[in-house]
Write a protein that holds these residues in place. Sequence first.
Motif, PDB file in Angstrom:
ATOM      1  N   GLN A 170     -16.983   6.223  37.112  1.00 27.60           N
ATOM      2  CA  GLN A 170     -16.864   4.983  36.340  1.00 27.60           C
ATOM      3  C   GLN A 170     -16.112   3.937  37.158  1.00 27.60           C
ATOM      4  OE1 GLN A 170     -18.359   4.767  33.246  1.00 27.60           O
ATOM      5  NE2 GLN A 170     -17.959   2.592  33.413  1.00 27.60           N
TER       6      GLN A 170
ATOM      7  N   LYS B 251     -18.942   0.815  42.245  1.00 27.98           N
ATOM      8  CA  LYS B 251     -20.108  -0.060  42.262  1.00 27.98           C
ATOM      9  C   LYS B 251     -21.140   0.279  43.320  1.00 27.98           C
ATOM     10  CE  LYS B 251     -19.394  -2.751  38.838  1.00 27.98           C
ATOM     11  NZ  LYS B 251     -20.337  -2.713  37.731  1.00 27.98           N
TER      12      LYS B 251
ATOM     13  N   ALA C  49     -31.674   1.634  39.438  1.00 27.16           N
ATOM     14  CA  ALA C  49     -30.302   2.046  39.134  1.00 27.16           C
ATOM     15  C   ALA C  49     -29.267   1.123  39.763  1.00 27.16           C
ATOM     16  CB  ALA C  49     -30.076   3.478  39.618  1.00 27.16           C
TER      17      ALA C  49
ATOM     18  N   ARG D  31     -25.794   0.004  38.026  1.00 26.83           N
ATOM     19  CA  ARG D  31     -25.887  -0.382  36.611  1.00 26.83           C
ATOM     20  C   ARG D  31     -25.123   0.604  35.726  1.00 26.83           C
ATOM     21  NH1 ARG D  31     -29.154  -4.431  37.628  1.00 26.83           N
ATOM     22  NH2 ARG D  31     -31.057  -4.228  38.824  1.00 26.83           N
ATOM     23  N   ALA D  32     -24.965   1.843  36.187  1.00 32.06           N
ATOM     24  CA  ALA D  32     -24.208   2.892  35.499  1.00 32.06           C
ATOM     25  C   ALA D  32     -23.822   3.917  36.553  1.00 32.06           C
ATOM     26  CB  ALA D  32     -25.065   3.540  34.405  1.00 32.06           C
ATOM     27  N   PRO D  33     -22.771   4.704  36.303  1.00 32.83           N
ATOM     28  CA  PRO D  33     -22.406   5.739  37.281  1.00 32.83           C
ATOM     29  C   PRO D  33     -23.559   6.729  37.477  1.00 32.83           C
ATOM     30  CG  PRO D  33     -20.669   5.449  35.642  1.00 32.83           C
ATOM     31  CD  PRO D  33     -21.857   4.666  35.163  1.00 32.83           C
TER      32      PRO D  33
END
Length: 163
Positions: free
Chosen positions: A44, A47, A70, A117-119
């Motif tokens: 989390q 980037k 992703a 966009r997400a881990p």
Amino acid sequence: MKKLLRTAALVSTLAATLASAPAAWAQTAAAVKVEGAWARASVQGQKGTGAFMQLTARDGARLVRAESPAAGVTEVHEMKMEGDVMKMRAVPALDLPAGKTVELKPGGYHVMLLDLRAPLAKDSSVPITLVFQDAKGAESKLELSVPVGTSAPGGAKAHEHKH
């Protein structure tokens, strides 16, 4: 009759050769085989992360870009030492000489996934599309589902510093 038998033998040999060819060769017009692909898991707030693999182009090609839903940005990168400083930069293309395996690995060439966009969770997968260009300039795409882990498949060390 001899000519017919020779033709039949030739067709049979060709069919056997095509049947035994690796499936990856047939997946793209650039005829690039991908092996050992994996992407490093992220946490989390992180980037960016990298994806690694071995690429072998049957007839030679260039990896001209990578894409992934992703990440906001997906680039082919190179890491190298310049003096005492490790530098990383995007490369416009990566040459894949005919029949030679080019390794994308931590500390070298790799696919960089930026603005995630997400881990990327361990034991999941990430879609990555590789875009190749052949000697005539024709582009082809190879879509991959790359496993996500904390190290290379098979327990190999992902990155080892030597000073």
